[in-house]
Design an enzyme around this catalytic site. Structure first.
Site, short mmCIF file in Angstrom:
data_model
loop_
_atom_site.label_atom_id
_atom_site.label_comp_id
_atom_site.label_asym_id
_atom_site.label_seq_id
_atom_site.Cartn_x
_atom_site.Cartn_y
_atom_site.Cartn_z
N GLN A 162 26.90 21.48 33.99
CA GLN A 162 26.66 22.95 33.66
C GLN A 162 25.23 23.04 34.33
OE1 GLN A 162 25.66 25.67 30.64
NE2 GLN A 162 27.78 26.93 31.31
N CYS A 202 24.67 32.26 28.70
CA CYS A 202 23.56 32.24 27.86
C CYS A 202 22.63 33.38 27.58
CB CYS A 202 22.71 30.82 27.93
SG CYS A 202 21.49 30.31 27.06
N LYS A 240 30.95 30.13 33.88
CA LYS A 240 31.24 30.38 32.49
C LYS A 240 30.65 31.52 32.02
CE LYS A 240 30.78 28.33 27.67
NZ LYS A 240 29.45 28.90 27.23
N ASN A 245 37.29 30.87 25.33
CA ASN A 245 36.37 29.90 24.75
C ASN A 245 35.84 31.06 23.59
OD1 ASN A 245 32.89 29.83 24.73
ND2 ASN A 245 34.03 27.96 23.91
N GLY A 271 33.81 24.60 21.38
CA GLY A 271 32.29 23.94 21.22
C GLY A 271 32.25 23.54 19.83
C1 LIG Z 1 23.97 24.52 20.00
C2 LIG Z 1 24.70 25.27 21.08
C3 LIG Z 1 24.12 25.29 22.49
C4 LIG Z 1 24.81 25.96 23.49
N1 LIG Z 1 24.36 25.87 24.69
C5 LIG Z 1 25.04 26.20 25.81
C6 LIG Z 1 24.96 26.05 27.15
O1 LIG Z 1 24.17 25.15 27.49
N2 LIG Z 1 25.52 26.71 28.19
C7 LIG Z 1 26.58 27.37 27.67
O2 LIG Z 1 27.23 27.92 28.62
N3 LIG Z 1 26.92 27.74 26.56
C8 LIG Z 1 26.17 27.09 25.42
N4 LIG Z 1 26.72 27.54 24.14
C9 LIG Z 1 27.91 28.29 24.10
C10 LIG Z 1 29.28 27.27 23.97
O3 LIG Z 1 29.34 26.70 25.08
C11 LIG Z 1 30.25 28.30 23.62
O4 LIG Z 1 30.43 29.30 24.42
C12 LIG Z 1 30.01 28.89 22.24
O5 LIG Z 1 29.65 28.03 21.21
C13 LIG Z 1 31.22 29.47 21.84
O6 LIG Z 1 32.30 28.67 21.45
P1 LIG Z 1 32.67 28.08 20.20
O7 LIG Z 1 33.06 29.23 19.03
O8 LIG Z 1 33.88 27.15 20.27
O9 LIG Z 1 31.70 27.08 19.67
C14 LIG Z 1 26.07 26.78 23.21
C15 LIG Z 1 26.47 26.80 21.90
C16 LIG Z 1 25.90 26.16 20.81
C17 LIG Z 1 26.46 26.02 19.57
#
Ligand SMILES: Cc1cc2nc3c(=O)[nH]c(=O)nc-3n(C[C@H](O)[C@H](O)[C@H](O)COP(=O)(O)O)c2cc1C
Length: 348
Positions: free
Chosen positions: A66, A96, A136, A208, A230
């Site tokens: 990514q 993000c 994304k 997601n 995630g």
């Molecule tokens: C600690 C953490 C770091 C994350 N870093 C990124 C990232 O680097 N890039 C990104 O697109 N999303 C990032 N996310 C978002 C996740 O990819 C995901 O979209 C979000 O947690 C929702 O999914 P979930 O409910 O299954 O956790 C991060 C989430 C967490 C918890």
């Protein structure tokens, strides 16, 4: 390289500071068929950084890099390097919401600059025509959260040739909410993702956000091509143990909805030589075991395992000793639990 992902796809989400190469190696031992995303890496780190930010272990494949960035030239350069290094794809972070990312003009704020994202996609595909490029993103940002806004964004990336999209099923507030709050407060709107899939049937679309169990994955797969998970995958890695069954039979609830205790033990055993090799290369046990804290979640011994690794992991010098002692505690707790159950059954 196929430019479009195949359905059904399950993926572990990119997570900064979490899904590093050690985490992905560990996750891969629990699932063969899941696509693993790297944490976001910026174009600046790749091009100017003093470390090799593209390094990964071939055992992690399929692994998608990514990228965080918005300069088409830099994105193209990174795409080309990623392709040469063998990544299964490159994903553009348009989701993000952190300040650091906003200041660099990438991440979720790019939803308001679809032409920039389109230029990046075009430049990346020109630099690496065989590379699978994906995006994304969220359902919207700030007040720009209508279907019209979302579809305008998707039209633009589709026109630029993007065939793979992951939608985090909520909007982001760029002003006023932290990244963590932005993963919790804006409500999830799964139906809007399903509607987008109907409107763009040719796109491989992954959903997601807030997905935590096998039954829900199956429900989503009736509407979209893939599910990205995630936090639940990271915090409860045994959950990954049912992903391969779902990919093979996406209409059936898997018999086991997480890895068995025996599978978990086998994974831990396989991690010992990996951690030892990392130590030999000058690394630390903690770099690896910090990703394993949640392994026995919900089972007897989970708390002791977590405590032991958290307390001893940062200073541990022997992978074998650290992990075997932790396992011993889990086994003892399990024995005690079984014993107590047997006692209460006999008493009853
Ligand atoms: C600690 C953490 C770091 C994350 N870093 C990124 C990232 O680097 N890039 C990104 O697109 N999303 C990032 N996310 C978002 C996740 O990819 C995901 O979209 C979000 O947690 C929702 O999914 P979930 O409910 O299954 O956790 C991060 C989430 C967490 C918890």
């Amino acid at each position: 390289m196929v430019q479009q992902l195949t359905a059904p796809t399950l993926a572990v989400a990119p997570m900064l500071d979490w899904t590093d190469r050690h985490c992905r190696y560990f996750h891969r031992l629990l699932t063969n068929k899941t696509v693993l995303f790297t944490e976001m890496v910026t174009t600046g780190a790749i091009i100017h950084g003093k470390f090799d930010f593209l390094a990964f272990n071939p055992a992690e494949q399929p692994v998608v890099l990514q990228l965080g960035g918005s300069d088409p030239e830099a994105m193209a350069e990174c795409a080309s390097r990623a392709y040469e290094r063998g990544y299964a794809g490159v994903d553009i972070n348009v989701g993000c919401p952190s300040d650091r990312v906003k200041n660099g003009s990438f991440g979720a704020c790019l939803m308001a600059a679809p032409e920039t994202v389109a230029q990046c996609i075009e430049a990346m595909q020109k630099a690496a025509p065989q590379l699978r490029v994906s995006v994304k993103t969220r359902l919207g940002i700030d007040e720009m959260d209508s279907d019209e806004f979302l579809y305008g964004f998707i039209d633009s990336i589709v026109d630029a040739g993007c065939k793979n999209l992951t939608l985090h099923a909520r909007k982001a507030w760029l002003k006023g909410l932290s990244p963590k709050q932005n993963r919790e407060i804006p409500p999830l709107q799964y139906q809007r993702v399903y509607d987008a899939k109907v409107r763009y049937p040719q796109l491989h679309m992954m959903i997601n956000g807030g997905i935590t169990n096998a039954a829900d994955i199956l429900t989503h797969l009736q509407h979209v091509d893939g599910v990205m998970i995630g936090r639940e995958a990271y915090q409860n890695p045994a959950f990954l143990g049912c992903f391969d069954s779902i990919v093979s039979a996406p209409n059936e609830l898997p018999v086991a909805t997480s890895a068995s205790f025996e599978q978990q033990l086998a994974v831990v055993e396989q991690m010992i030589p990996y951690i030892a090799a990392h130590l030999e290369q000058g690394g630390r046990c903690w770099h690896v075991v910090r990703h394993m804290l949640g392994l026995f979640q919900g089972q007897p011994g989970a708390k002791r395992w977590r405590q032991w690794l958290s307390q001893q992991g940062p200073s541990a010098e022997s992978a074998h000793e650290l992990v075997q002692n932790g396992l011993e505690m889990v086994l003892q707790a399990r024995e005690k639990f079984d014993h107590n159950i047997a006692e209460s059954t006999n008493a009853g």
